[in-house]
Enzyme design. Structure first.
Site, PDB file in Angstrom:
ATOM      1  NE  ARG A  12      33.633  -6.610  -9.663  1.00 17.24           N
ATOM      2  CZ  ARG A  12      32.526  -7.384 -10.160  1.00 17.24           C
ATOM      3  NH1 ARG A  12      31.505  -6.859 -10.097  1.00 17.24           N
ATOM      4  NH2 ARG A  12      32.820  -8.389 -10.745  1.00 17.24           N
ATOM      5  CG  HIS A  14      30.965  -7.571 -16.313  1.00 20.35           C
ATOM      6  ND1 HIS A  14      31.564  -7.600 -14.916  1.00 20.35           N
ATOM      7  CD2 HIS A  14      31.088  -8.865 -16.499  1.00 20.35           C
ATOM      8  CE1 HIS A  14      31.758  -8.747 -14.489  1.00 20.35           C
ATOM      9  NE2 HIS A  14      31.240  -9.715 -15.447  1.00 20.35           N
ATOM     10  CE  LYS A  59      51.251  -8.686 -25.148  1.00 12.37           C
ATOM     11  NZ  LYS A  59      51.977  -9.563 -25.490  1.00 12.37           N
ATOM     12  CD  GLU A  91      49.072 -17.675 -29.301  1.00 10.15           C
ATOM     13  OE1 GLU A  91      49.757 -17.041 -29.776  1.00 10.15           O
ATOM     14  OE2 GLU A  91      47.806 -17.274 -28.824  1.00 10.15           O
TER      15      GLU A  91
HETATM   16  C1  LIG Z   1      49.990 -15.605 -26.265  1.00 12.84           C
HETATM   17  C2  LIG Z   1      51.240 -15.249 -26.841  1.00 12.84           C
HETATM   18  N1  LIG Z   1      51.457 -15.502 -28.369  1.00 12.84           N
HETATM   19  C3  LIG Z   1      52.776 -14.997 -28.837  1.00 12.84           C
HETATM   20  C4  LIG Z   1      53.377 -14.003 -28.251  1.00 12.84           C
HETATM   21  C5  LIG Z   1      54.478 -13.323 -28.714  1.00 12.84           C
HETATM   22  O1  LIG Z   1      54.525 -11.980 -28.872  1.00 12.84           O
HETATM   23  P1  LIG Z   1      55.531 -11.064 -29.263  1.00 12.84           P
HETATM   24  O2  LIG Z   1      56.484 -11.783 -30.537  1.00 12.84           O
HETATM   25  O3  LIG Z   1      54.832  -9.763 -29.504  1.00 12.84           O
HETATM   26  O4  LIG Z   1      56.578 -11.111 -27.899  1.00 12.84           O
HETATM   27  C6  LIG Z   1      53.200 -13.685 -26.906  1.00 12.84           C
HETATM   28  C7  LIG Z   1      54.213 -12.756 -26.025  1.00 12.84           C
HETATM   29  O5  LIG Z   1      53.631 -12.345 -24.990  1.00 12.84           O
HETATM   30  C8  LIG Z   1      52.028 -14.337 -26.165  1.00 12.84           C
HETATM   31  O6  LIG Z   1      51.564 -14.230 -25.017  1.00 12.84           O
END
Ligand SMILES: Cc1ncc(COP(=O)(O)O)c(C=O)c1O
Length: 204
Positions: A12, A14, A59, A91
């Site tokens: 473990r 970082h 992501k 978003e």
């Molecule tokens: C924070 C966030 N924004 C947007 C999206 C939309 O992404 P997608 O259209 O690729 O599913 C997601 C999908 O999980 C998300 O978690």
């Protein structure tokens, strides 16, 4: 299909381990689209301050910010939490957001403050292919509340109309005409992709 790639097994720390083999985990689930009654009548959302970090374009499986924000809307019986940073739309907790005003589809531009969703790209591609007016710009909280239509988009929600925001109606509180057009285009596109078994661009 859900892919998770982690750094692999190592002591473990970082800092990235030097010689670990990444662990690749894949899980598959049937993709269940929103119920047709919800598509027909639209859904409710709430708003919150976007208190996530500044690399929301990554992501990542470190989803604590999104998880806590989504829980707010779950507890309010709403499908999403729509987020604002410095008074500007970013978003939602697990989806991208579009508004429609005067027939123009609008969304924040892709930058480090939003996840560039696949569905966002499909909507953009479909709007361009079918000559629907589309604009990327900073959108204020007042513009979201005063929009004719409000949509969220994600792989699982597809494109879904939000007709109530923080308990108040959006537009005339029904999924609007531009939503209905985009929803149809999205369904046709999905059928084409599924039938063809491959992804083909719908526009140049
Ligand atoms: C924070 C966030 N924004 C947007 C999206 C939309 O992404 P997608 O259209 O690729 O599913 C997601 C999908 O999980 C998300 O978690």
């Amino acid at each position: 299909m859900y892919f998770q790639v982690t750094r692999g097994v190592a002591k473990r720390d970082h800092a990235f381990p030097k010689h670990a083999e990444p662990t690749v985990f894949i899980m598959s689930n049937p993709l269940v689209p929103p119920p047709s009654a919800q598509v027909e009548s639209g859904a409710a959302a709430i708003t919150a301050h976007d208190n996530r970090w500044l690399r929301c374009d990554i992501k990542s499986i470190s989803l604590i910010g999104n998880v806590l924000l989504r829980q707010l809307s779950a507890e309010a019986d709403a499908v999403e939490t729509i987020l604002f940073r410095d008074g500007k739309l970013t978003e939602a907790s697990a989806s991208n957001v579009f508004i429609v005003k005067g027939g123009v589809i609008q969304s924040p531009p892709k930058n480090e403050l939003i996840l560039p969703g696949i569905t966002y790209d499909v909507i953009v591609e479909l709007a361009r292919a079918h000559a629907l007016p589309l604009e990327f710009r900073e959108i204020t909280q007042a513009e979201v509340r005063g929009a004719d239509e409000l949509w969220v988009s994600s792989s699982s929600k597809e494109v879904l109309a939000i007709v109530q925001l923080d308990g108040r109606p959006v537009g005339d509180a029904r999924p609007g005409p531009v939503f209905r057009r985009m929803y149809r285009l999205y369904q046709d596109f999905k059928q084409q992709v599924m039938r063809a078994g491959r992804r083909e661009r719908v526009s140049a």
